[in-house]
Design an enzyme around this catalytic site. Structure first.
Site, PDB file in Angstrom:
ATOM      1  N   SER A  35       0.846  -1.184   0.000  1.00  0.00           N
ATOM      2  CA  SER A  35       0.000   0.000   0.000  1.00  0.00           C
ATOM      3  C   SER A  35       0.890   1.246   0.000  1.00  0.00           C
ATOM      4  O   SER A  35       1.744   1.366  -0.875  1.00  0.00           O
ATOM      5  CB  SER A  35      -0.942  -0.062   1.207  1.00  0.00           C
ATOM      6  OG  SER A  35      -2.012   0.836   1.062  1.00  0.00           O
ATOM      7  N   ASP A  52      -8.789  -5.903  -4.601  1.00  0.00           N
ATOM      8  CA  ASP A  52      -8.413  -4.606  -4.041  1.00  0.00           C
ATOM      9  C   ASP A  52      -9.168  -3.474  -4.737  1.00  0.00           C
ATOM     10  O   ASP A  52      -9.099  -3.333  -5.950  1.00  0.00           O
ATOM     11  CB  ASP A  52      -6.893  -4.424  -4.222  1.00  0.00           C
ATOM     12  CG  ASP A  52      -6.318  -3.313  -3.366  1.00  0.00           C
ATOM     13  OD1 ASP A  52      -7.029  -2.326  -3.095  1.00  0.00           O
ATOM     14  OD2 ASP A  52      -5.159  -3.441  -2.964  1.00  0.00           O
ATOM     15  N   HIS A  75      -8.317  -4.897  -0.139  1.00  0.00           N
ATOM     16  CA  HIS A  75      -7.072  -4.243   0.281  1.00  0.00           C
ATOM     17  C   HIS A  75      -6.665  -4.597   1.710  1.00  0.00           C
ATOM     18  O   HIS A  75      -5.493  -4.825   1.994  1.00  0.00           O
ATOM     19  CB  HIS A  75      -7.212  -2.730   0.146  1.00  0.00           C
ATOM     20  CG  HIS A  75      -5.914  -1.998   0.295  1.00  0.00           C
ATOM     21  ND1 HIS A  75      -4.944  -1.998  -0.684  1.00  0.00           N
ATOM     22  CD2 HIS A  75      -5.402  -1.258   1.314  1.00  0.00           C
ATOM     23  CE1 HIS A  75      -3.907  -1.289  -0.271  1.00  0.00           C
ATOM     24  NE2 HIS A  75      -4.160  -0.820   0.933  1.00  0.00           N
TER      25      HIS A  75
END
Lengths: 349, 349
Positions: B141, B296, B325
């Site tokens: 991320s 995601d 995610h």
């Protein structure tokens, strides 16, 4: 009551109001002096077999359905069908918090359900036109929630059903998402528990809501390809957020949107069968065409497919539209071509 | 400065602080007395060829990377590698608005970039350990945004790169989404332009932000399957929103999160090549494995694939995780098994 010219004929085109009088709601409360906005196209034939009901989506009114979905070039052709477009309750034109007199005005407007919409629409069709059976009920998004409600609650009245970009039961994901929209408005101190003096005072909360809608109303591909340039004629991301999303909601009434959100968040035909969705959808006798939008983040195809499998004989037609959910505004010619093709096939069956 | 015990060792486990002194930022401003939190595992070998840098994600600290990603059972095995986990700036533990003294405290904390993180991390590695080359830089991320920054800005220092659930340039969709998170906090009157007296005072805004994160941090399938039951042990949707999402952010500092959001929203390696992403990614010489998460909604696979195609020899490995995610927290055993398998292959190459 607040005067909001956006919900008048200059913005909404020609519509009529049907006075329902007392509308007893699913909650047990009564909405007094309830009114439904509607507009009709075409002529009802002698045996009343050509009536089509078109429902409306969140924040939409009959105007966009008229402009985008109805016409001689479309499947919903007034030369063949008698088409009735009805604004949902809380649309801002039909009974809504800001246009209802005390003691049910503003924050005291009752909480409604999709079931109340169908009850009201059924009364309008019967009392105004004597219609007892519909050749088709079609609607998108919250309009599609109404389509499912019609098909489950009144199977004998619905010959064909076309829920577009909608599910029969709100997903838990959507329940959370819609809550973020409500919180964007209700957290604005100017909202004042629903007792603002002007919708414009709640502009900050409405703008925040508009931005959140933007994040899931359009697909990631829409952003990746900067489709606001070609599709919407906007010059940049900010131009799109400000000039399309915020501008779209700007003239609307916050309480009206909250009223619709309450219904959106709770739409669930399974309540007719004690929570058993398969049992509820099993009651549908309408020839049903389930039409998700390929890139929809609100009602993704994988959820619509689950519904379709539970409706006897339902056909699933995924509409390819890289815009995502907001594609249902018909920005792209390809979108309506697909919808018309599917609806023509359904109407011919 | 505000004392926040959540960012201390009782919550964060053992970490050290490296004093960078003056950190000259990409913006031109200087962060004075800048500090990086770090923790190391394993032993640096004689030729310093076994060093791995692990970066952190939005709202995360070194603790979760230590707990989930590092250990003898993982690819990031301290018996083989010298592993350095560094908290990003604004993590709440490293320099952040609430733990920095005047005149750079709170609302006056400088705006940072992902480039500033890499500059600070590079100094830490060089000055503390004499490390000039990394066997691997890995992060998820926002941590993955740092991985791309490392690989583009310092190709000679990065032997292998593994950006997990991240893109090299923030998508326009994410720019809008992150803005909704910022607005959820900054619209809280208690935030007070960043000058709140206690993080707890900004609870309403933080809670609204937590709910918005919930709508895209997890996949629609996660909601459809009510995976919070099996995966997280929560009993209902509300239990999940309150007991996981709001509870997760509850002890954190609003300004720290806003500091990270500012970086998240602007991460873009193409600025090294005047906006030409292909040119920037073409500078990468690291053996690169791009690992999106299948479901995601933040960094969808179709966006990560575009990056992978621009990195010479990059391999694309989609990690199947129906959580979306937030799966990067390793709630499911299957997630880390896939990550470890891919990282082992990358490290063996």
């Amino acid at each position: 009551m607040l005067d909001n010219p956006f919900y008048g004929p200059l913005s909404q085109g020609a519509f009529k109001l049907f006075d329902l009088g007392n509308l007893v709601l699913e909650s047990g409360e009564t909405l007094r002096g309830a009114k439904l906005a509607y507009r009709t196209f075409g002529t009802l034939n002698a045996d009343k077999s050509n009536a089509i009901l078109v429902t409306t989506w969140f924040s939409g009114t009959g105007k966009v359905m008229e402009d985008v979905y109805v016409g001689h070039s479309h499947a919903l052709d007034p030369e063949r069908y008698f088409i009735v477009i009805v604004d949902q309750l809380g649309s801002g034109v039909s009974s809504s918090p800001h246009n209802t007199p005390a003691p049910q005005a503003m924050a005291k407007f009752p909480r409604l359900s999709i079931g109340d919409d169908v009850t009201a629409q059924r009364r309008l069709l019967a009392e105004l036109f004597g219609i007892e059976r519909l050749a088709l009920v079609v609607g998108c998004s919250m309009g599609g929630q109404q389509v499912y409600e019609w098909a489950v609650a009144h199977p004998q009245m619905v010959e064909r059903a076309a829920p577009i970009a909608a599910t029969a039961r709100i997903s838990l994901h959507q329940r959370v998402f819609v809550e973020t929209l409500k919180e964007a408005i209700t957290s604005d101190p100017q909202w004042n528990g629903g007792w603002y003096l002007s919708a414009q005072d709640v502009r900050n909360g409405m703008d925040r809501m508009a931005r959140i809608v933007a994040t899931q109303g359009w697909s990631t591909q829409f952003y990746q390809q900067e489709r606001w340039r070609d599709v919407l004629g906007m010059s940049s991301l900010d131009d799109f957020v400000n000039g399309v999303m915020k501008a779209y909601f700007e003239p609307m009434d916050p309480n009206a949107l909250l009223c619709e959100m309450h219904k959106w968040q709770r739409a669930d035909v399974s309540r007719h069968a004690a929570g058993d969705l398969a049992e509820a959808l099993g009651r549908i006798t309408a020839r049903t065409m389930v039409m998700p939008i390929s890139h929809d983040c609100f009602f993704p195809p994988h959820e619509c497919e689950v519904d379709a499998r539970m409706v006897r004989g339902a056909q699933l037609r995924v509409i390819h539209s890289p815009e995502g959910h907001m594609g249902l505004n018909g920005f792209e010619p390809g979108y309506m071509q697909q919808v018309d093709q599917h609806l023509r096939e359904l109407l011919a069956a």
